[in-house]
Design an enzyme around this catalytic site. Structure first.
Site, PDB file in Angstrom:
ATOM      1  CB  SER A  30      -0.781  -0.402   0.519  1.00 20.23           C
ATOM      2  OG  SER A  30      -0.030   0.159   2.730  1.00 20.23           O
TER       3      SER A  30
ATOM      4  N   GLY B  84       7.153   9.535   8.546  1.00 21.36           N
ATOM      5  CA  GLY B  84       6.160  10.899   9.998  1.00 21.36           C
ATOM      6  C   GLY B  84       4.494  10.337   9.329  1.00 21.36           C
TER       7      GLY B  84
ATOM      8  CE  LYS C 186       4.400   4.402  13.474  1.00 18.87           C
ATOM      9  NZ  LYS C 186       3.586   3.871  11.854  1.00 18.87           N
TER      10      LYS C 186
ATOM     11  CB  SER D 198      -3.019   2.785  12.468  1.00 12.93           C
ATOM     12  OG  SER D 198      -2.311   2.317  13.039  1.00 12.93           O
ATOM     13  NE  ARG D 199      -0.651  -2.184   7.500  1.00 16.27           N
ATOM     14  CZ  ARG D 199       0.083  -2.284   6.751  1.00 16.27           C
ATOM     15  NH1 ARG D 199       0.606  -3.193   6.254  1.00 16.27           N
ATOM     16  NH2 ARG D 199      -0.423  -1.792   5.147  1.00 16.27           N
ATOM     17  CG  ASN D 200       0.889  -1.820  13.795  1.00 16.64           C
ATOM     18  OD1 ASN D 200       1.965  -2.470  13.752  1.00 16.64           O
ATOM     19  ND2 ASN D 200       1.206  -0.755  12.907  1.00 16.64           N
TER      20      ASN D 200
ATOM     21  CD  GLU E  46       7.042  -3.729  10.202  1.00 21.03           C
ATOM     22  OE1 GLU E  46       7.319  -4.768  10.661  1.00 21.03           O
ATOM     23  OE2 GLU E  46       8.032  -4.015   8.900  1.00 21.03           O
TER      24      GLU E  46
END
Length: 340
Positions: free
Chosen positions: A13, A139, A194, A257-259, A284
Site C-alpha cells: 500500500s 512521518g 509508535k 492504522s493496521r496496528n 509491524e
C-alpha cells in the site's frame, strides 16, 4: 529537479502510494515485486486492488518481476518492504546493482533478534560504493489518504543533509511536503516504536475506554519512546516533530492504522493468530513490541507500556490485568526521565 528514475522495492500500500507521488512529480517509476499476478495487474489493469479497490494508477507507472530490469539505470532506490525481509531483499538489490544510487527507505520497524534499525541493515548489506548515505522517509501518513492526494507532511532524514534535500525535492509537491532532518536514529525509532503504542491505543478502544485513556497512552507512550531513543543517541526534539508525535497521533487514533486495528481486535477479545490472518498485511507493531521490549531490558530503559503490551502478546497476560499493573505503578513526577 530533472526527471529521475526511481525503483520502488515493494508493491504494498505505501509503496504504491509513494509511487504515485513520484509519478505525479514527473519521475519514471519502476515498482518491483515477487508476486507475478500483482505485477501483471499493475501493468495491465493499472490497479493494485489488494490494497486500493477503487484506485486507477497512471499507466506510466510500470511494475517489474525482474529485479535487475527494475534497477537498470536507476537514480534512486526506495525500499518499502516489511522489516523482517529487509535484509534478504537488500542482499538481492546489492547483487543486482551495477552502479551507485541514492538509497531511501519508508519502512517502520526494528529487525527481530538483532533489534537493528532499517538504515543500519541497508548500510550493512549494500556496499558503500553502490549507495549514498541512507535516507529515511517517515512521518504521519496513511497510504489510503496519500493515494487520493490528501495533504501529507513527512520527514526525510539522513546523516548527509544534501542527500536528504535531494529526497525532499524528489517527493515534494502541492499535496505532499517533506522536511529534512539529520537525526536518523530519532526518526527511525519514532516510526518503529509508535506502532507499539498504536496497538495499545487500539486495545483501549476495543475495551471501551474513552478519550482520556487514549490521550494518556499516546502522551506517556511518547515519553517512553523518547527515553529509548535518547538512550540510543537520538535528539529528544525529534520526537516532538512529524516523525514523532505526528506519526504517533495518526497511527494511534485511526482505523486506517493496521496496528490500531490489531489492538482494537485484541481489546475485543480476538486471538492474535486470527487477527493476523484476517488482516492479510504485516502488523509491524507485533514484532516491534518484542524487539523493543528486549532492547529496553538490555539497555535498562523504563518502558512500562511496551512491557505491558509485550506481556499481553507474548505471555498471554490479560489486558485488564496489564492495565491495572500500569495504573498501580509507583508514583512519579511527569518530567522525570524514568517516570511513567
Amino acid at each position: 529537479m530533472d526527471k529521475q528514475r526511481v525503483a520502488v522495492i515493494g508493491p504494498g500500500s505505501w509503496g504504491t502510494a509513494l509511487s504515485q507521488v513520484l509519478n505525479d512529480n514527473g519521475h519514471e517509476v519502476r515498482i518491483w515485486g515477487n508476486i507475478a499476478e500483482q505485477i501483471n495487474e499493475i501493468n495491465d489493469e493499472h490497479t493494485n486492488k489488494r490494497y486500493f479497490k477503487d484506485i486507477v494508477l497512471d499507466e506510466k507507472i510500470k511494475a517489474y518481476h525482474d529485479l535487475e530490469e527494475a534497477l537498470k539505470d536507476a537514480d534512486a532506490v526506495l525500499f518499502v518492504v516489511p522489516t523482517k525481509v529487509t535484509r534478504l531483499v537488500a542482499k538481492q538489490v546489492a547483487q543486482a546493482l551495477d552502479h551507485k544510487v541514492k538509497i531511501m527507505h519508508a519502512s517502520k520497524g526494528l529487525e527481530p533478534n538483532t533489534h537493528e534499525r532499517i538504515s543500519t541493515i541497508l548500510e550493512e548489506e549494500i556496499p558503500a560504493e553502490l549507495r549514498s548515505e541512507i535516507v529515511v522517509v517517515s512521518g504521519p501518513s496513511h497510504a489510503e489518504e496519500t493515494i487520493v492526494r490528501d495533504i501529507t507532511l513527512i520527514t526525510a532524514a539522513s546523516k548527509d543533509l544534501e542527500t536528504a534535500k535531494y529526497v525532499q525535492e524528489l517527493f515534494s509537491n502541492h499535496y505532499f511536503r517533506l522536511y529534512t532532518n539529520t537525526d536518523v536514529i530519532g526518526v527511525e525509532t519514532a516510526g518503529a516504536l509508535k506502532n507499539i503504542i498504536a496497538v495499545g491505543a487500539g486495545a483501549l478502544h476495543g475495551l471501551g475506554y474513552g478519550d482520556n485513556a487514549k490521550a494518556a497512552i499516546i502522551t506517556r507512550g511518547l515519553a517512553e519512546i523518547t527515553r529509548l531513543g535518547v538512550k540510543l543517541g537520538a535528539n529528544p526534539l525529534t520526537y516532538s516533530g512529524l516523525s514523532g508525535v505526528g506519526d504517533l497521533i495518526v497511527t494511534g487514533t485511526s482505523v486506517h492504522s493496521r496496528n490500531w486495528r490489531a489492538g482494537n481486535a485484541l481489546g475485543r477479545g480476538e486471538k492474535l493468530a486470527d487477527i493476523e490472518a484476517n488482516m492479510g498485511m504485516v502488523i509491524e507493531g507485533i514484532s516491534t513490541t518484542k524487539a523493543a521490549y528486549e532492547l529496553a531490558q538490555e539497555l535498562d530503559v523504563y518502558m512500562p507500556i511496551t512491557q505491558a503490551i509485550y506481556k499481553v502478546i507474548y505471555q498471554n497476560c490479560n489486558i485488564k490485568e496489564a492495565i491495572y499493573e500500569i495504573m498501580n505503578n509507583e508514583f512519579k513526577a511527569e518530567n522525570e526521565w524514568t517516570s511513567f
